[in-house]
Design an enzyme around this catalytic site. Structure first.
Site, PDB file in Angstrom:
ATOM      1  N   ALA A   1      28.017  81.638   4.207  1.00 20.07           N
ATOM      2  CA  ALA A   1      27.417  82.366   5.332  1.00 20.07           C
ATOM      3  C   ALA A   1      26.343  83.280   4.756  1.00 20.07           C
ATOM      4  CB  ALA A   1      28.493  83.166   6.048  1.00 20.07           C
TER       5      ALA A   1
ATOM      6  N   GLY B   1      31.353  79.637   3.365  1.00 17.09           N
ATOM      7  CA  GLY B   1      31.129  78.881   4.594  1.00 17.09           C
ATOM      8  C   GLY B   1      30.563  77.496   4.347  1.00 17.09           C
TER       9      GLY B   1
ATOM     10  N   GLU C   1      34.617  84.392  -1.309  1.00 20.36           N
ATOM     11  CA  GLU C   1      34.508  85.553  -0.419  1.00 20.36           C
ATOM     12  C   GLU C   1      35.156  86.800  -1.005  1.00 20.36           C
ATOM     13  OE1 GLU C   1      35.221  82.447   0.550  1.00 20.36           O
ATOM     14  OE2 GLU C   1      34.247  82.000   2.471  1.00 20.36           O
TER      15      GLU C   1
ATOM     16  N   GLU D   1      33.500  75.436   3.717  1.00 18.60           N
ATOM     17  CA  GLU D   1      34.217  75.314   4.999  1.00 18.60           C
ATOM     18  C   GLU D   1      33.510  74.338   5.937  1.00 18.60           C
ATOM     19  OE1 GLU D   1      34.121  79.614   5.406  1.00 18.60           O
ATOM     20  OE2 GLU D   1      36.297  79.650   5.506  1.00 18.60           O
TER      21      GLU D   1
END
Ligand code: HXC
Length: 258
Positions: A65, A109, A132, A112
């Site tokens: 992200a 992300g 993260e 993911e």
């Protein structure tokens, strides 16, 4: 529609989507994920599209992200918008087959997003991770859940707690990726796999995907029951009749997606 953060190429019935924010290693900004969601809506509605391949660059599938976008968000910002629900999770409801073709970094992300695809084909340069924790947060788009189901608790804990990266060989060994290919053949292999799928009956492929996905959501007995009922329902399709007739007549089937 024009996209600022994505490229789209059609290869026959296969849509190749390239995440395209090279200056940020394809960090998944809100704009990028909104575009991806809108594009998936359009591809799902388009009968000429049978399957989708999602890829990034040689250096990064996606490095996570967008940390620069997220860093000043408040609790209320993320809670009220339910960050990441809508746009990120569009892939998980996408009914056509999807393949992630991963070279370079697939982190946070990015990892993911790859795991939301039906399967992952990795270049030998791929590196997966859920880092993260190293920036003071935890995976928020399914990393603690999907990774654990895919590679087991011990390895998932190792990845999520240390934030270390896993190379492509380890990812293949532990079942995170389905195939490992030389980097210069990644797109070719992923497109060939998608092209192979696109020769099948589209509704039967949807049922197959639905059945496999159910394995992550339910008990074995319920999953088997669901599979059995879907299997039965294939007998109501023209494509099952055509597929079995073609086998018996020693010819290639000509599926009509009916
Ligand atoms: C924003 C990013 C970024 C990211 C890289 N960049 N990753 N920008 N968000 N996730 C930017 C860098 O700031 C830099 O911009 C440019 O991309 C190139 O990156 P470098 O760090 O200079 O490259 P390199 O030294 O090769 O290191 C590559 C890297 C590193 C190891 C992948 O960039 C990295 O650690 N990135 C962050 C990985 C990460 O923590 N991901 C998880 C994010 S949280 P400038 O402008 O400086 O040139 C997450 C939560 C998801 O994903 C939860 C659900 C939404």
């Amino acid at each position: 529609m024009t996209y600022q953060n994505l490229l789209l190429e059609m290869h026959g019935k296969v849509a190749l989507i390239t995440l395209n924010r090279p200056q940020a290693l394809n960090a998944l900004s809100p704009e990028l994920t909104a575009e991806l969601s809108a594009l998936l809506d359009a591809l799902e509605a388009d009968d000429s599209v049978a399957a989708v391949v999602i890829t990034g660059s040689e250096k990064a599938f996606a490095a996570g992200a967008d940390i620069k976008a997220m860093k000043d968000w408040s609790y209320m910002d993320v809670y009220k918008s339910d960050f990441i629900t809508a746009s990120w999770e569009r892939l998980t409801t996408f009914r056509k087959p999807s393949i992630a073709a991963v070279a370079g970094y697939a982190l946070g992300g990015g990892c993911e997003l790859a795991m939301m695809c039906d399967f992952i084909i990795a270049a030998d340069t791929a590196k997966f991770g859920q880092p993260e924790i190293t920036i003071g947060t935890i995976p928020g788009a399914g990393g603690t859940q999907r990774l654990t189901r895919f590679i087991g608790k011990s390895k998932a804990m190792d990845m999520v707690l240390t934030g270390r990266m896993m190379d492509a060989q380890e990812a293949e060994r532990c079942g995170l990726v389905s195939r490992l290919v030389p980097a210069d053949r990644l797109i070719e292999e992923a497109l060939a796999a998608a092209e192979k799928i696109s020769q099948m009956s589209a509704p039967i492929a949807m049922m197959a995907k639905d059945a496999v996905n159910r394995a992550f959501e339910t008990t074995l007995a319920e999953g088997i029951h669901f599979e059995r009922r879907l299997f039965h329902s294939t007998f109501a399709t023209e494509d099952q009749k055509e597929g079995m007739a073609a086998f018996v007549e020693k010819r290639k089937p000509s599926f009509r997606n009916r």
